[in-house]
Design an enzyme around this catalytic site. Structure first.
Site, PDB file in Angstrom:
ATOM      1  N   ASP A   1       0.976  -1.229   0.050  1.00 61.54           N
ATOM      2  CA  ASP A   1      -0.184   0.009  -0.031  1.00 61.54           C
ATOM      3  C   ASP A   1       0.888   1.152   0.051  1.00 61.54           C
ATOM      4  O   ASP A   1       1.855   1.112   0.453  1.00 61.54           O
ATOM      5  CB  ASP A   1      -0.976   0.074   1.307  1.00 61.54           C
ATOM      6  CG  ASP A   1      -1.864   1.124   1.075  1.00 61.54           C
ATOM      7  OD1 ASP A   1      -2.405   1.582   0.047  1.00 61.54           O
ATOM      8  OD2 ASP A   1      -1.967   2.023   2.273  1.00 61.54           O
TER       9      ASP A   1
ATOM     10  N   CYS B   1      -3.550  -1.047  -2.319  1.00 64.17           N
ATOM     11  CA  CYS B   1      -3.920   0.331  -2.608  1.00 64.17           C
ATOM     12  C   CYS B   1      -4.646   0.250  -3.949  1.00 64.17           C
ATOM     13  O   CYS B   1      -4.477  -0.035  -4.987  1.00 64.17           O
ATOM     14  CB  CYS B   1      -2.530   1.003  -2.763  1.00 64.17           C
ATOM     15  SG  CYS B   1      -2.637   2.665  -3.100  1.00 64.17           S
TER      16      CYS B   1
HETATM   17  N1  DGL Z   1      -3.929   3.588  -0.313  1.00 64.46           N
HETATM   18  C1  DGL Z   1      -4.638   4.806  -1.285  1.00 64.46           C
HETATM   19  C2  DGL Z   1      -5.800   4.120  -1.989  1.00 64.46           C
HETATM   20  O1  DGL Z   1      -6.482   2.901  -1.568  1.00 64.46           O
HETATM   21  C3  DGL Z   1      -5.008   5.904  -0.219  1.00 64.46           C
HETATM   22  C4  DGL Z   1      -3.993   6.731   0.252  1.00 64.46           C
HETATM   23  C5  DGL Z   1      -3.168   7.512  -0.600  1.00 64.46           C
HETATM   24  O2  DGL Z   1      -3.606   8.330  -1.549  1.00 64.46           O
HETATM   25  O3  DGL Z   1      -1.972   7.072  -0.900  1.00 64.46           O
HETATM   26  O4  DGL Z   1      -6.162   4.716  -2.975  1.00 64.46           O
END
Ligand code: DGL
Length: 274
Positions: free
Chosen positions: A12, A75
């Site tokens: 992530d 992510c």
């Molecule tokens: N991990 C990101 C997502 O799931 C959220 C946090 C970010 O913008 O890095 O889109």
């Protein structure tokens, strides 16, 4: 490196993916996991596609070099902006036997399965919304679906400040969700790692008639299913019940918020990605 350890990597941009990891570990406690959060360069949500691709490639490389046979992009932004190119161009050349999976297709499949009226809402970061990746994946399965998206740029910083239970969270959620509710959606995808922590509040706002799809519930189910279909990769994975955490910026917050997301105390190691 431990030759006997062949883990599942979970990547992530930061620590929100620990939420997804928690769901996976709950369902598959016997497997070994390596979590990597690129906290030094998070958030990814408003970054360009080229940069997200570059960062995601480096993270994938780190995880593969650290005994992972399979990597899950927890992510949504990396799944939207980088996953396809990594699967189609990077893997075949460098790691033909390894696999990278994302969170979009599981979410899209589950939403289509559960929606009755075909009106599906998506809340996510700006990058995920702009990429149109959820629309693409949902339409592949169900071309008649009507998809309504809303980017929620203020939710990630709010959650990272520990304000997820505040009146500000109520205010922002209402602002982001009302337009989707007005479109008559009957299913809502929480298209960002962090939003699972707001699920109870979101349920309070959307009521009982709207199905809520969150990665930490859907991804473990789909991962188990995937491994049961790909016995070859499953047979390569070790089962010692060990989870390791790596981050590109080790702060107190990573361990304290991360422990909250994981549901038990975590200890992380700092690494540098390039
Ligand atoms: N991990 C990101 C997502 O799931 C959220 C946090 C970010 O913008 O890095 O889109």
């Amino acid at each position: 490196m431990n030759k006997d350890k062949k883990s599942i990597g979970v990547f992530d941009s930061g620590f929100g993916g620990i939420n997804v990891l928690r769901g996976i570990v709950r369902e598959m406690p016997e497997y070994d996991f390596v979590y990597l959060g690129d906290t030094a360069r998070a958030p990814y949500g408003a970054r360009s596609q080229d940069v997200i691709y570059e960062f995601s490639k480096q993270a994938t490389d780190f995880l593969f070099r650290n005994d992972c046979e399979l990597v899950v992009f927890a992510c949504n932004t990396a799944s939207s902006e980088a996953l396809r190119k990594i699967q189609q161009e990077y893997l075949p050349e460098l790691y033909p036997k390894k696999k990278v999976l994302g969170v979009l297709i599981p979410g899209a499949e589950e939403a289509v399965e559960r929606s009755k009226n075909g009106k599906i809402g998506v809340i996510a970061t700006e990058g995920t919304v702009k990429s149109g990746a959820f629309i693409r994946e949902i339409k592949k399965i169900f071309p008649q679906a009507e998809i309504y998206q809303n980017a929620c740029p203020l939710l990630v910083p709010l959650i990272e400040e520990g304000e997820h239970d505040s009146p500000a969270a109520d205010f922002l959620l209402k602002k982001y969700l009302d337009p989707l509710i007005e479109e008559g959606i009957d299913t809502l995808i929480l298209g960002c790692t962090h939003y699972g922590i707001l699920e109870d509040k979101i349920r309070g706002l959307v009521g009982d008639e709207i199905e809520i799809i969150s990665s930490e519930k859907v991804v473990p189910k789909k991962l188990i299913d995937y491994l049961s279909r790909d016995g070859e990769i499953d047979s390569r994975l070790s089962r010692n019940g060990v989870t390791e955490f790596y981050t590109t910026d080790l702060t107190e917050k990573f361990e304290s918020l991360g422990s909250g997301f994981f549901g038990s105390k975590i200890k992380a190691n700092k690494i540098f990605l390039d």
